[in-house]
Design an enzyme around this catalytic site. Structure first.
Site, PDB file in Angstrom:
ATOM      1  N   GLU A 243      -3.142  -1.256  -4.704  1.00 58.73           N
ATOM      2  CA  GLU A 243      -4.066  -0.756  -3.439  1.00 58.73           C
ATOM      3  C   GLU A 243      -3.286   0.044  -2.558  1.00 58.73           C
ATOM      4  O   GLU A 243      -3.912   0.711  -1.765  1.00 58.73           O
ATOM      5  CB  GLU A 243      -4.452  -2.144  -2.858  1.00 58.73           C
ATOM      6  CG  GLU A 243      -5.137  -3.203  -3.603  1.00 58.73           C
ATOM      7  CD  GLU A 243      -6.217  -2.684  -4.280  1.00 58.73           C
ATOM      8  OE1 GLU A 243      -6.879  -1.693  -4.124  1.00 58.73           O
ATOM      9  OE2 GLU A 243      -6.503  -3.093  -5.525  1.00 58.73           O
TER      10      GLU A 243
ATOM     11  N   GLU B 291      -9.431   6.091  -8.724  1.00 55.58           N
ATOM     12  CA  GLU B 291      -8.871   4.796  -9.520  1.00 55.58           C
ATOM     13  C   GLU B 291      -7.691   5.443 -10.387  1.00 55.58           C
ATOM     14  O   GLU B 291      -6.824   4.534 -10.856  1.00 55.58           O
ATOM     15  CB  GLU B 291     -10.145   4.181 -10.293  1.00 55.58           C
ATOM     16  CG  GLU B 291     -10.908   3.394  -9.166  1.00 55.58           C
ATOM     17  CD  GLU B 291     -10.377   2.468  -8.355  1.00 55.58           C
ATOM     18  OE1 GLU B 291      -8.909   2.127  -8.337  1.00 55.58           O
ATOM     19  OE2 GLU B 291     -10.774   1.792  -7.418  1.00 55.58           O
TER      20      GLU B 291
ATOM     21  N   TYR C  58      -9.924   4.195 -14.967  1.00 57.55           N
ATOM     22  CA  TYR C  58      -8.690   3.670 -14.433  1.00 57.55           C
ATOM     23  C   TYR C  58      -7.630   4.068 -15.506  1.00 57.55           C
ATOM     24  O   TYR C  58      -6.663   4.707 -15.524  1.00 57.55           O
ATOM     25  CB  TYR C  58      -8.610   2.089 -14.461  1.00 57.55           C
ATOM     26  CG  TYR C  58      -9.193   1.503 -13.383  1.00 57.55           C
ATOM     27  CD1 TYR C  58     -10.721   1.336 -13.194  1.00 57.55           C
ATOM     28  CD2 TYR C  58      -8.585   1.089 -12.143  1.00 57.55           C
ATOM     29  CE1 TYR C  58     -11.308   1.051 -12.004  1.00 57.55           C
ATOM     30  CE2 TYR C  58      -9.281   0.245 -11.074  1.00 57.55           C
ATOM     31  CZ  TYR C  58     -10.697   0.306 -10.874  1.00 57.55           C
ATOM     32  OH  TYR C  58     -11.293  -0.039  -9.838  1.00 57.55           O
TER      33      TYR C  58
HETATM   34 ZN   LIG Z   1      -8.506   0.660  -7.198  1.00 58.29          ZN
END
Ligand SMILES: [Zn+2]
Lengths: 304, 662
Positions: free
Chosen positions: B378, B400, B466
């Site tokens: 984060e 991401e 991701y």
């Molecule tokens: Zn994230």
């Protein structure tokens, strides 16, 4: 001044144990065999990928996450089968151990050292009755969650709502210790019930269990002593392996040898403590055992 | 501007540098002043909002479009919940809503400027005006001009995008005040990221938020399950009134709260050059404050996790320091880390400007670093989301993927290259391992460059947004060298901070800085779904035999050489040049190159020593290769590796079986 009964019994067990090398060896070999059999499919699955590959190029070798995950993915079905196999081996080991427990209890009760033939017959004879006894033990498994809840309430009482904050890692270790001790207590109760059953083969399994429970309350400190001995044995092993590990050879052979030594000692301890328990039960009960005086009439044993 | 104040204006201009000692860091397009009051019983935030929006494009604007995100949680027919019905459970919940009662407008302010005899009209935003919003009573009511639109999927039940038709088009360069009165109801239990649980409130995506006016079109997508972020930078000045004894954390910087007559507290926060504003409030928070270099860190943690304050701070300090070293300066002076209430775990692991949520559990062993990994992730979003404000709806991997890559880099530098996430006895895992596991499992379901709602399912969105981009960046890092790659990353962040780049912008920088043509790599990576897998399938070596047969004169002597052969295969469709290491019996090794284009490749050569092993990509640089185990092959089988593993596990199995021993 008379010796405390518990120490006396343990001393008795220690003096007797050396007469049972065959029994100890049988217990050990069974364990060894069961471990090897249950490990084999896993070894097989890993070896299929590892034997031609330069596995050691990555840190940790086969235990490197990359290899673990890749072989796991390639052999997903294989690992499921291996898990089923492992569970099957566990179940078989349980049956095998019930058989062994019967043999050990009877030869120990007779007190004449190794008696392979008696061991075998007694093992088979008590297997079904021990199995039923094991079923009766199941409700007592509730002991474990009860112990855990009790621990939590005690911790909360002392440290407030968040014992973890106060105790840090200690809280986790305490929980683990209570979990293990509760497990040992269950095993202890089961062992005592088995001995009561061997001592009085005509008694039902439930009655034997009840007798064991009564014994537990009557000889509470002795039972606690047995628990502590087991706990210490395990803690010593865990501690020494943890501390030793960095100094052991990389390929792990010495670790295997140390493990075998420990398992062998543990089996010896099992036989010793069975002696001690038998001695205590004998001293506790006035009525002579039906298998009594270390001389069980063979025909009195069920099925013999 | 009124010229009667001429002299004073000059003075003001002189003082200007003092008042605004620095130029705005960002184009301040969307600027908000919000007064909000939390009604905890009703799970409601009642608010009024002034938006000062600046049309910095070359196109006039006839309508404005707003995200009303909380309406995604109104009912199960919203686009969000239709595609993620599980999130709505339980149905006997408090549903979310963003209800707008009033919308008012102020016509644009104009000023005339004379330039070279021609009179041109220019409408300029005035920084000072943001501090003095107009009186709402003097504005024109346009509440009836709003309607819902569904630009992405035509789902008429979805109310997450609102279009407001302007009475007059807003010319290029003009700015406009839009005034709202609205009620935001927070779902309880929270749905994905936002909501209330017990007396914990996480208030995100809670106000009417204007979309992005781009090249004469609105970029204002509906709220989809996996993505939500794309907005313009601006200034946020937000006053939040909460009950007495409530702690509060928010985007930006705030002072101590004002006590109101009814006992409630009003916190006022201001954030400059950000593109969103989130806040959280709860009486339960334990507040830990710490200055980490130039940044005031506030950790709002649940009391039952008090024992983990230091764990949170270790990760935060490392993220801030190592993160700035890798990516350049973090240009804000605050960072707020929020630990969600256990009854609102859904709000964990989310990024907002200068504030993010993490999430932990009681008794989480130190060896399990999921909390730390999330925290670092984060934080990395403060660069790839906040600073480099890519379009998460349309190119989720830019957001991401870069974040996941940085998460891996930073957690490995904190915990070790093999143990970034887990270190339990022999089990050691890092982001790299888990990303590769995801890629191998579901990587080929979609191409990477897709809009977030176009993926086959959540798993495919996850791996393509991701894991795969993180591994692709890791591959570039290893192939180009860390120094070059870090330079690419830093150049990208530096050039596009406070901007909204697209994938092509990064590729151009990667090509220029590395001096290589990486287009074929990115082409396959982004627009194809092929897997990358190179394997050695055969190694052979035998003593070279002399020639026999008709027309051959045989010297009768055996050759001292060995005939060696290596079979290589490309098992996936992703083409990538590879290096092959060949090792010989005499201990020597040498390397060969293969462009990797053909489906297979064979190396045959004579050598004075027997070939004993071959390995593609011996340095493990190509993280996108979905199988490392098949990368190497040896001439002779050896059970050493599996025996060693077995010897470890043999002891453990004995322990396990000892549990069954009576
Ligand atoms: Zn994230």
């Amino acid at each position: 001044m008379t010796k405390p009964r518990f120490l006396h019994a343990v001393e008795h067990g220690l003096r007797q144990a050396h007469r049972y090398p065959g029994t100890v060896l049988a217990l050990y070999l069974f364990q060894l065999f069961a471990s090897l059999i249950s490990l084999y499919p896993f070894w097989f699955l890993f070896n299929r990928h590892a034997e031609r590959s330069l596995i050691d190029a990555l840190p940790g070798g086969l235990m490197n996450g990359h290899h673990l995950i890749e072989i796991g993915a390639a052999e997903a079905g294989g690992f499921q089968l291996a898990m089923v196999w492992l569970i099957g081996c566990g179940a078989l080991a349980l049956v095998g151990n019930l058989y062994l427990a019967g043999g050990v209890a009877v030869v120990v009760a007779r007190g004449r050292g190794d008696q392979p033939a008696l061991f075998r017959r007694a093992g088979f004879a008590f297997l079904p009755r021990f199995a039923i006894l094991a079923l009766w033990m199941l409700p007592f498994a509730a002991l474990i969650p009860i112990a855990m809840i009790t621990l939590e309430s005690i911790l909360t009482l002392i440290y407030g709502a968040n014992p973890d904050d106060q105790l840090g890692g200690l809280a986790l270790q305490l929980r683990l210790a209570v979990l293990v001790l509760a497990g040992f207590a269950l095993k202890q109760l089961f062992a005592l019930a088995r001995l009561h059953m061997v001592r009085n083969p005509h008694r039902s399994s439930l009655a034997s269990l009840a007798a064991a429970l009564v014994f537990c309350f009557a000889k509470f400190r002795a039972v606690l002593g047995f628990l502590l001995i087991f706990g210490t044995a395990y803690a010593l092993l865990g501690f020494s392996l943890f501390e030793l590990r960095p100094f052991l050879p990389h390929d792990g052979w010495l670790l295997v040898v140390l493990h075998q030594l420990w398992i062998l000692l543990k089996k010896g301890l099992d036989v010793t403590l069975t002696h001690a328990e038998w001695h205590l039960i004998d001293a506790y009960t006035d009525r002579p055992a039906m298998v009594g005086g270390g001389m069980p009439p063979v025909r009195r044993l069920p099925g013999l | 501007m009124n010229t009667h104040f001429g002299p004073w204006l000059w003075l003001l201009c002189l003082l200007q540098p003092l008042a605004f000692s620095t130029e705005p860091l960002s184009p301040r397009i969307a600027n908000y002043r919000i007064e909000a009051r939390l009604h905890p019983q009703e799970r409601k935030v009642v608010a009024s909002q002034y938006l000062l929006w600046h049309n910095q494009s070359r196109h006039p604007v006839a309508d404005l479009q707003f995200h009303l995100y909380l309406n995604a949680f109104r009912h199960t027919q919203s686009t969000f919940l239709r595609n993620n019905p599980g999130d709505a459970r339980p149905f006997d919940r408090i549903w979310g809503a963003l209800d707008i009662q009033t919308i008012k407008l102020q016509p644009p302010a104009r000023s005339r400027i004379e330039m070279n005899d021609a009179v041109s009209e220019e409408i300029r935003p005035d920084a000072n005006r943001f501090e003095q919003p107009p009186d709402a009573a003097t504005l024109v009511d346009v509440t009836d001009q709003q309607r819902f639109i569904w630009p992405d999927d035509g789902n008429i039940h979805d109310q997450t995008v609102m279009q407001l038709t302007l009475p007059n088009a807003l010319p290029a360069g003009a700015s406009i005040w839009v005034y709202f009165e609205f009620e935001a109801t927070l779902p309880d239990p929270p749905i994905a990221r936002t909501g209330a649980g017990a007396d914990y409130f996480f208030v995100a995506q809670w106000f009417p938020k204007i979309g992005v006016w781009q090249d004469g079109l609105w970029n204002c997508h509906q709220f989809h399950p996996f993505s939500e972020f794309f907005a313009d930078f601006g200034v946020y000045d937000v006053a939040m009134t909460v009950p007495a004894n409530y702690h509060l954390g928010a985007t930006g910087r705030g002072g101590p709260p004002d006590q109101n007559e009814d006992g409630s507290l009003t916190y006022r926060y201001r954030a400059e050059d950000v593109h969103d504003f989130a806040w959280t409030t709860s009486p339960d928070f334990v507040v830990h404050e710490e200055q980490v270099d130039d940044v005031a860190v506030r950790l709002l943690i649940q009391p039952q996790h008090r024992g983990q304050i230091e764990r949170h701070m270790v990760a935060t300090r490392h993220a801030l320091r190592a993160g700035q070293e890798l990516l350049g300066e973090y240009p804000y002076d605050t960072l707020t880390v929020v630990d969600p209430h256990p009854r609102a775990r859904e709000t964990g692991g989310m990024e907002y400007p200068t504030l993010f949520t993490v999430g932990t559990r009681r008794g989480l062993p130190k060896a399990v670093r999921l909390m730390e990994a999330t925290l670092i992730h984060e934080f990395a979003h403060q660069y790839f989301y906040l600073l480099v404000a890519t379009n998460e709806f349309e190119e989720p991997w830019l957001d991401e993927g870069f974040t996941s890559y940085v998460e891996g880099r930073l957690s490995e530098s904190l915990f070790g290259t093999e143990t970034g996430i887990l270190e339990l006895a022999d089990f050691k895992f890092s982001d790299r391992h888990l990303n590769r596991a995801n890629l191998a499992a579901t990587g080929e379901r979609d191409a990477m460059a897709k809009k977030s709602w176009e993926f086959m399912n959540y798993g495919s969105y996850g791996v393509n947004s991701y894991s795969k981009p993180a591994l692709a960046l890791g591959t570039l890092e290893r192939v180009l060298g860390r120094e070059t790659f870090d330079k690419i990353l830093r150049t990208y962040v530096k050039q596009y901070r406070f901007k909204q780049p697209r994938a092509q912008d990064f590729i151009v920088i990667a090509n220029v800085v590395s001096g290589r043509n990486l287009n074929p790599f990115f082409e396959q990576l982004m627009h194809e779904n092929g897997t990358l897998d190179y394997a050695v399938t055969g190694v052979r070596s035998s003593r070279k035999t002399s020639h026999h047969g008709r027309d051959v004169t045989n010297s009768g002597e055996d050759s001292p050489l060995f005939s060696n052969q290596v079979d290589l295969r490309r098992l996936g469709t992703f083409v990538f040049p590879v290096e092959i290491e060949l090792c010989f019996e005499d201990g020597g090794c040498r390397r060969e190159q293969w462009d990797g284009r053909d489906a297979w490749h064979q190396l045959r050569f004579d050598a004075p020593s027997r070939l004993v092993s071959a390995q593609v990509d011996p340095e493990y640089t190509i993280l996108l290769d979905v199988n490392f185990t098949n990368n190497s092959r040896r001439l002779e089988a050896s059970g050493a590796a599996s025996d060693q593993l077995a010897s470890r596990w043999f002891g453990r199995f004995q322990w396990l079986l000892e549990l069954f021993a009576l």
